[in-house]
Design an enzyme around this catalytic site. Structure first.
Site, PDB file in Angstrom:
ATOM      1  N   ASP A  75       0.913  -1.137   0.200  1.00 29.06           N
ATOM      2  CA  ASP A  75       0.555  -0.155  -0.079  1.00 29.06           C
ATOM      3  C   ASP A  75       0.613   1.052   0.193  1.00 29.06           C
ATOM      4  O   ASP A  75       0.561   2.351  -0.663  1.00 29.06           O
ATOM      5  CB  ASP A  75      -1.093  -0.152   0.782  1.00 29.06           C
ATOM      6  CG  ASP A  75      -0.491  -0.576   2.972  1.00 29.06           C
ATOM      7  OD1 ASP A  75       0.723  -0.341   2.540  1.00 29.06           O
ATOM      8  OD2 ASP A  75      -0.543  -0.063   3.304  1.00 29.06           O
ATOM      9  N   ASP A 101       0.588  -2.111 -13.273  1.00 30.21           N
ATOM     10  CA  ASP A 101      -0.626  -1.495 -14.043  1.00 30.21           C
ATOM     11  C   ASP A 101      -0.559   0.298 -13.646  1.00 30.21           C
ATOM     12  O   ASP A 101      -0.437   1.063 -14.445  1.00 30.21           O
ATOM     13  CB  ASP A 101      -2.285  -2.165 -13.586  1.00 30.21           C
ATOM     14  CG  ASP A 101      -3.284  -2.819 -14.431  1.00 30.21           C
ATOM     15  OD1 ASP A 101      -1.895  -2.965 -15.489  1.00 30.21           O
ATOM     16  OD2 ASP A 101      -3.874  -2.714 -14.957  1.00 30.21           O
ATOM     17  N   ASP A 115       1.215  -7.131 -10.008  1.00 29.86           N
ATOM     18  CA  ASP A 115      -0.346  -6.952 -11.021  1.00 29.86           C
ATOM     19  C   ASP A 115      -0.496  -6.055 -11.130  1.00 29.86           C
ATOM     20  O   ASP A 115      -0.226  -5.182 -12.418  1.00 29.86           O
ATOM     21  CB  ASP A 115      -0.866  -7.797 -11.425  1.00 29.86           C
ATOM     22  CG  ASP A 115      -1.965  -8.070 -12.233  1.00 29.86           C
ATOM     23  OD1 ASP A 115      -1.842  -7.523 -13.273  1.00 29.86           O
ATOM     24  OD2 ASP A 115      -3.284  -8.099 -11.553  1.00 29.86           O
TER      25      ASP A 115
HETATM   26  C1  IPM Z   1      -1.772  -9.279 -16.996  1.00 25.96           C
HETATM   27  C2  IPM Z   1      -2.765  -8.901 -16.509  1.00 25.96           C
HETATM   28  C3  IPM Z   1      -3.327 -10.333 -16.360  1.00 25.96           C
HETATM   29  C4  IPM Z   1      -2.793 -10.532 -15.029  1.00 25.96           C
HETATM   30  C5  IPM Z   1      -4.767 -10.807 -16.861  1.00 25.96           C
HETATM   31  C6  IPM Z   1      -5.114 -10.600 -17.845  1.00 25.96           C
HETATM   32  C7  IPM Z   1      -5.332 -11.941 -15.822  1.00 25.96           C
HETATM   33  O1  IPM Z   1      -4.213  -7.641 -15.671  1.00 25.96           O
HETATM   34  O2  IPM Z   1      -0.963  -9.343 -17.523  1.00 25.96           O
HETATM   35  O3  IPM Z   1      -1.272  -7.943 -15.786  1.00 25.96           O
HETATM   36  O4  IPM Z   1      -3.353 -10.759 -13.744  1.00 25.96           O
HETATM   37  O5  IPM Z   1      -1.775 -11.778 -14.910  1.00 25.96           O
HETATM   38 MG    MG Z   2      -2.471  -6.793 -14.801  1.00 26.28          MG
END
Ligand code: IPM
Ligand code: MG
Length: 359
Positions: free
Chosen positions: A222, A250, A246
């Site tokens: 966090d 993003d 993950d």
């Molecule tokens: C990523 C994507 C995947 C993940 C999804 C599509 C399941 O978000 O490659 O980061 O979570 O691994």
């Molecule tokens: Mg992802």
């Protein structure tokens, strides 16, 4: 002449558009370099295949691509098929079946791309996120009982093994060692998750002893989100669990300007199996077929693949070309431009051939 066998799996959504673009620039690179050629096998696996055959890939799919030198993957996911079916039918079986336990996600602000961070430009955000890719929250352990009843229970168990954590930690420290700043941030949630995450912290301390030239620190996930936004320059290499990384990747992609430029490699560092390279962005059905998908993630992904294949010179040439094209303002709409996928691709091919890049 060096030959590399590539298994291309464009799959769903904008996957085919960006993989076609990527294969085109790879051809231009091979032609320019003259030292290697790519033998590309293309597979039509994915959601369309599922609609015809009830499975995302044939049962012997893994055996078919096992002898490839690398896998170049597009995207998976379709609006009419549940995500867990498409994902667990194609991408995760490849990652797990080929023990691609290191997921590598470089993030930089490319020239010509605007970060949503005030005052951040190229050089201010230059990260390598190492995502544990074989266990954690993606192990598929868990289940549901008493379906549909009020007392229904669903469990989703995060699995952390000493072998799994130690190997990703070693990979991350070694990756940090190769970078200029040689710094690693180990991300966990060991205040709340007091079993597996505390083990992560302990293993980090043990492995760090073997890398005295790498400085390292720990951050809770966090707090890490705040640090990424508030102090991007304090971060170099990052290692985290499958789910934590993950999410962080993003955020990293958004801070660097767009998910449309972010690449990833699913790597088997021991090279027992082929590694798989893919753009992070996913299938993006809202823009599928419109010809405006950003091919930069697919190009950057191709550069990672070339590096993995030992074609470092071609990888550098590709990234130089991509940076020239971005700097010249030849950008797709997701990063504020007006160019189409084809126009960006053509510009990158021209840059590879050594012509001038003009907007
Ligand atoms: C990523 C994507 C995947 C993940 C999804 C599509 C399941 O978000 O490659 O980061 O979570 O691994
Ligand atoms: Mg992802």
């Amino acid at each position: 002449m060096r030959q590399h066998r590539i298994a291309a799996i464009p799959a769903d959504g904008i996957g085919p558009e960006v993989i076609d673009a990527g294969l085109e620039v790879l051809e231009a690179l091979a032609a320019r370099d003259g030292g290697f050629r790519l033998a590309v096998d293309r597979f039509d696996w994915g959601s369309a295949y599922y609609r015809r055959h009830g499975v995302m890939m044939p049962q012997d799919g893994l055996a078919t691509i096992k002898s490839a030198d690398a896998i170049y993957f597009g995207a998976v996911g379709a609006p009419d098929i549940p995500d867990h079916i498409t994902l667990w039918g194609l991408r995760l079986p490849i990652c797990q079946g080929f023990d691609q336990y290191a997921n590598v996600r470089p993030t930089r602000i490319l020239p010509g791309i605007t970060s949503p961070l005030r005052n951040a430009g190229p050089g201010d955000l230059d990260w390598l996120i190492v995502r544990e890719n074989s266990e954690g929250e993606y192990s598929g352990h868990g289940g549901r009982a008493h379906r549909g009843l009020p007392e229904e229970v669903g469990t989703e168990v995060a699995i952390f093994t000493r072998v799994g954590v130690e190997r990703i930690m070693r990979f991350a420290f070694a990756a940090a060692r190769k970078r200029a700043r040689k710094h690693l941030t180990v991300v966990t949630k060991s205040n709340a998750q007091r079993h597996g995450m505390v083990m992560w912290d302990e293993i980090a301390t043990l492995v760090a002893a073997d890398f005295p030239d790498v400085t390292w620190d720990k951050e809770l996930v966090d707090a890490m989100t705040m640090r990424m936004v508030g102090k991007p320059r304090s971060i170099d290499t990052v290692v985290a669990t499958n789910l934590h990384a993950d999410i962080l990747s993003d955020l990293a992609a958004a801070l660097a300007g767009s998910l449309g430029v972010a690449p990833t490699g699913n790597v088997d560092p021991q090279r027992r199996f082929p590694s798989m390279f893919e753009p992070i962005h996913g299938s993006a059905f809202d823009i599928t077929g419109k010809g405006i998908a950003n091919p930069v993630a697919s190009f950057w992904t191709a550069a990672m693949m070339l590096e993995h294949l030992g074609e470092d010179r071609a990888a550098t040439a590709l990234m130089t070309a991509v940076e020239q094209v971005c700097a010249a303002g030849i950008l797709t709409p997701d990063i504020g431009g007006k160019a189409t996928t084809k126009e960006v691709t053509r510009a990158v091919c021209e840059a590879i051939k050594g012509s001038n890049v003009a907007a």
